[in-house]
Structure formats: structure tokens, C-alpha cells
Write a protein that holds these residues in place. Structure first.
Motif, PDB file in Angstrom:
ATOM      1  N   LEU A 167       8.092   0.767  23.801  1.00  0.00           N
ATOM      2  CA  LEU A 167       7.328   1.951  24.169  1.00  0.00           C
ATOM      3  C   LEU A 167       6.310   1.580  25.244  1.00  0.00           C
ATOM      4  CD1 LEU A 167       6.593   3.370  20.622  1.00  0.00           C
ATOM      5  CD2 LEU A 167       8.441   3.990  22.149  1.00  0.00           C
ATOM      6  N   CYS A 168       6.112   2.475  26.194  1.00  0.00           N
ATOM      7  CA  CYS A 168       5.241   2.178  27.324  1.00  0.00           C
ATOM      8  C   CYS A 168       4.470   3.433  27.713  1.00  0.00           C
ATOM      9  CB  CYS A 168       6.119   1.704  28.488  1.00  0.00           C
ATOM     10  SG  CYS A 168       5.249   1.366  29.987  1.00  0.00           S
ATOM     11  N   LYS A 169       3.157   3.356  27.722  1.00  0.00           N
ATOM     12  CA  LYS A 169       2.300   4.486  28.114  1.00  0.00           C
ATOM     13  C   LYS A 169       2.368   4.675  29.624  1.00  0.00           C
ATOM     14  CE  LYS A 169      -1.254   7.374  27.403  1.00  0.00           C
ATOM     15  NZ  LYS A 169      -1.256   8.138  28.598  1.00  0.00           N
ATOM     16  N   ILE A 170       2.548   5.908  30.040  1.00  0.00           N
ATOM     17  CA  ILE A 170       2.657   6.250  31.455  1.00  0.00           C
ATOM     18  C   ILE A 170       1.488   7.163  31.827  1.00  0.00           C
ATOM     19  CG2 ILE A 170       4.139   7.271  33.211  1.00  0.00           C
ATOM     20  CD1 ILE A 170       5.503   4.957  31.933  1.00  0.00           C
ATOM     21  N   LYS A 171       0.825   6.886  32.946  1.00  0.00           N
ATOM     22  CA  LYS A 171      -0.324   7.708  33.373  1.00  0.00           C
ATOM     23  C   LYS A 171       0.116   9.094  33.824  1.00  0.00           C
ATOM     24  CE  LYS A 171      -3.037   3.762  34.813  1.00  0.00           C
ATOM     25  NZ  LYS A 171      -3.580   3.024  35.937  1.00  0.00           N
ATOM     26  N   ASP A 172       1.152   9.151  34.652  1.00  0.00           N
ATOM     27  CA  ASP A 172       1.698  10.424  35.093  1.00  0.00           C
ATOM     28  C   ASP A 172       3.200  10.254  35.291  1.00  0.00           C
ATOM     29  OD1 ASP A 172       1.983   9.070  37.519  1.00  0.00           O
ATOM     30  OD2 ASP A 172       0.177   9.929  38.369  1.00  0.00           O
ATOM     31  N   LYS A 173       3.884  11.337  35.650  1.00  0.00           N
ATOM     32  CA  LYS A 173       5.344  11.293  35.730  1.00  0.00           C
ATOM     33  C   LYS A 173       5.865  11.014  37.135  1.00  0.00           C
ATOM     34  CE  LYS A 173       6.898  15.045  34.004  1.00  0.00           C
ATOM     35  NZ  LYS A 173       7.450  16.194  33.295  1.00  0.00           N
ATOM     36  N   ARG A 174       5.020  10.533  38.030  1.00  0.00           N
ATOM     37  CA  ARG A 174       5.495  10.206  39.374  1.00  0.00           C
ATOM     38  C   ARG A 174       6.416   8.993  39.315  1.00  0.00           C
ATOM     39  NH1 ARG A 174       0.180   9.683  42.726  1.00  0.00           N
ATOM     40  NH2 ARG A 174       0.771   7.641  42.021  1.00  0.00           N
ATOM     41  N   ALA A 175       7.355   8.918  40.225  1.00  0.00           N
ATOM     42  CA  ALA A 175       8.357   7.858  40.213  1.00  0.00           C
ATOM     43  C   ALA A 175       7.734   6.470  40.369  1.00  0.00           C
ATOM     44  CB  ALA A 175       9.381   8.098  41.323  1.00  0.00           C
ATOM     45  N   GLU A 176       6.735   6.331  41.230  1.00  0.00           N
ATOM     46  CA  GLU A 176       6.119   5.023  41.442  1.00  0.00           C
ATOM     47  C   GLU A 176       5.405   4.535  40.185  1.00  0.00           C
ATOM     48  OE1 GLU A 176       5.190   7.733  43.426  1.00  0.00           O
ATOM     49  OE2 GLU A 176       6.766   7.351  44.893  1.00  0.00           O
ATOM     50  N   THR A 177       4.710   5.435  39.501  1.00  0.00           N
ATOM     51  CA  THR A 177       3.973   5.066  38.292  1.00  0.00           C
ATOM     52  C   THR A 177       4.916   4.665  37.179  1.00  0.00           C
ATOM     53  OG1 THR A 177       2.336   6.720  38.937  1.00  0.00           O
ATOM     54  CG2 THR A 177       2.174   5.832  36.720  1.00  0.00           C
ATOM     55  N   VAL A 178       5.971   5.463  36.978  1.00  0.00           N
ATOM     56  CA  VAL A 178       6.944   5.166  35.916  1.00  0.00           C
ATOM     57  C   VAL A 178       7.654   3.857  36.199  1.00  0.00           C
ATOM     58  CG1 VAL A 178       9.050   5.981  34.799  1.00  0.00           C
ATOM     59  CG2 VAL A 178       7.232   7.592  35.326  1.00  0.00           C
ATOM     60  N   THR A 179       8.075   3.659  37.438  1.00  0.00           N
ATOM     61  CA  THR A 179       8.792   2.435  37.784  1.00  0.00           C
ATOM     62  C   THR A 179       7.904   1.209  37.606  1.00  0.00           C
ATOM     63  OG1 THR A 179      10.090   3.690  39.389  1.00  0.00           O
ATOM     64  CG2 THR A 179      10.131   1.309  39.600  1.00  0.00           C
ATOM     65  N   ARG A 180       6.663   1.298  38.032  1.00  0.00           N
ATOM     66  CA  ARG A 180       5.733   0.167  37.884  1.00  0.00           C
ATOM     67  C   ARG A 180       5.522  -0.187  36.401  1.00  0.00           C
ATOM     68  NH1 ARG A 180       1.010   2.190  39.521  1.00  0.00           N
ATOM     69  NH2 ARG A 180       1.887   2.501  41.587  1.00  0.00           N
ATOM     70  N   ALA A 181       5.325   0.824  35.569  1.00  0.00           N
ATOM     71  CA  ALA A 181       5.107   0.583  34.139  1.00  0.00           C
ATOM     72  C   ALA A 181       6.360   0.004  33.468  1.00  0.00           C
ATOM     73  CB  ALA A 181       4.693   1.875  33.450  1.00  0.00           C
ATOM     74  N   LEU A 182       7.539   0.497  33.850  1.00  0.00           N
ATOM     75  CA  LEU A 182       8.780  -0.025  33.265  1.00  0.00           C
ATOM     76  C   LEU A 182       9.037  -1.468  33.686  1.00  0.00           C
ATOM     77  CD1 LEU A 182      11.212   3.024  33.554  1.00  0.00           C
ATOM     78  CD2 LEU A 182      10.133   2.117  31.505  1.00  0.00           C
ATOM     79  N   VAL A 183       8.731  -1.785  34.932  1.00  0.00           N
ATOM     80  CA  VAL A 183       8.905  -3.169  35.402  1.00  0.00           C
ATOM     81  C   VAL A 183       7.991  -4.104  34.617  1.00  0.00           C
ATOM     82  CG1 VAL A 183       8.502  -4.703  37.369  1.00  0.00           C
ATOM     83  CG2 VAL A 183       9.771  -2.585  37.693  1.00  0.00           C
ATOM     84  N   GLU A 184       6.743  -3.703  34.397  1.00  0.00           N
ATOM     85  CA  GLU A 184       5.817  -4.540  33.627  1.00  0.00           C
ATOM     86  C   GLU A 184       6.320  -4.766  32.207  1.00  0.00           C
ATOM     87  OE1 GLU A 184       1.891  -2.904  33.693  1.00  0.00           O
ATOM     88  OE2 GLU A 184       1.784  -2.934  35.888  1.00  0.00           O
TER      89      GLU A 184
END
Length: 192
Positions: free
Chosen positions: A95-112
Motif C-alpha cells: 500500500l502506498c499513500k498518494i498526494k494526488d492522482k497526477r501521473a508524475e506523483t503516482v509514478t514517483r510513489a510507485l517507484v519508491e
């Protein structure tokens, strides 16, 4: 005493399809029954250079090897979101908390999140057609994982993930905002 077909069918047909409030209170989803949703037309845009789920290797389908993941977003109130990633064979969930649904934010969080896992269980990711992973090429190069996308309007192709999201909804309701939840505290949710 004469009976007609109409008189016999009245008691059978008069019972309501809706369960009583007492029964509804004990159901997991707290709803009476499902309603069909109207079909929505496909949006323009879509995923650039997305690889279809139909072109993935056959070894992914039999769920024998770990490392093939299914992913999706759970969205709460005020655009708060949590990414769920489930392994197809072991059903290990990240599970990963996402700040917003923008593609850059989601991709950065998933990579981490995926970089915290060992290299062996990172083979492929299957995602739905949401635009939140339109930067999938950056995710693929950063994690060395192939990304496949489901067919439009086909959530059953992510069966493990959809089931996990339904179970998580008990602890993360739709109408609740999650601004105070951190990724570390997501791991303390009770097991389902």
C-alpha cells in the motif's frame, strides 16, 4: 376450495427483494443489492504507448511465479488516494499513500515503493486504463518492470486487486478523507 395460479403466486412474488435493515446491518458492504451502471463512452487521450494485457507472456497467467503484480488506486474524499499493488501468486499487498492522482506523483510513489522490494519479485505490473499511470515508461525504466494495461471497462482482469480493494474499503471508506494517513501507518491495518 378453488385455487388459481394468480392466488398462489401472490405470496411468493410479494416478498421484497430488499433485505431488512437488520440483515443489511450485518452485510460486509452494507448495501441491499447491486445496480447496473450506465455504460460510459471512452475518453479521448488514453495511455500513450500502452501494452495490452493480451500481449503479455503466458507464464504470467498461470500465477506460478511471484513477481507479477496487479495495481490500482483507491480514492477517498478530497482527492486523497492510496495505491494498492498485489502480487498475483502470493497475494502479498503493498500500500502506498498518494498526494494526488497526477501521473508524475503516482509514478514517483510507485517507484519508491517497488524499489524497497528485492529485484527478484519485480517482473511485471498490470494496471487498469486510468491516466494516473500514463508515465509508465518512466516507471518501467526505473524499476525494470514491464507494464501491461487492461482492456477498457474490464475490471475482472485485475481480480486479485479488485478483491483486495473491496476488503480494504472496510477500513478506508469512500467518503472519508485520508490526509493524516502516512504510508508507514498503512502497514498496520488489520489483516483481512
Amino acid at each position: 376450495m378453488n385455487f388459481s395460479r394468480n392466488k398462489l403466486s401472490i405470496p411468493v412474488c410479494s416478498s421484497s427483494r430488499r433485505p431488512s435493515r437488520r440483515k443489511k446491518k450485518h452485510q460486509r458492504t452494507q448495501r441491499t443489492f447491486r445496480h447496473a451502471r450506465p455504460h460510459q463512452a471512452a475518453r479521448s487521450g488514453g495511455i500513450p504507448h500502452g501494452i495490452s494485457i493480451r500481449s503479455r507472456p503466458a507464464q504470467i497467467e498461470d500465477r506460478a511465479l511471484p513477481g507479477h503484480w496487479e495495481g490500482d488506486l483507491i480514492v477517498g474524499a478530497n482527492q486523497s488516494a492510496i495505491a494498492t499493488i498485489v502480487d498475483r501468486s502470493t497475494r502479498f499487498t503493498v500500500l502506498c499513500k498518494i498526494k494526488d492522482k497526477r501521473a508524475e506523483t503516482v509514478t514517483r510513489a510507485l517507484v519508491e515503493q517497488m524499489r524497497q522490494l528485492p529485484v527478484q519479485p519485480r517482473r511485471s505490473l498490470i494496471w487498469d486504463r486510468g491516466v494516473e499511470l500514463s508515465a509508465h515508461r518512466h516507471f518501467s525504466t526505473a524499476t525494470n518492470m514491464a507494464v501491461y494495461f487492461c482492456d477498457p471497462c474490464s475490471p475482472w482482469q485485475l481480480g486479485n486487486n479488485e478483491n483486495t480493494n473491496d476488503l480494504l474499503r472496510q477500513y478506508l471508506p469512500k467518503k472519508q478523507a485520508w490526509p493524516t494517513i502516512r504510508s508507514a501507518s498503512l502497514m498496520t491495518l488489520p489483516p483481512s
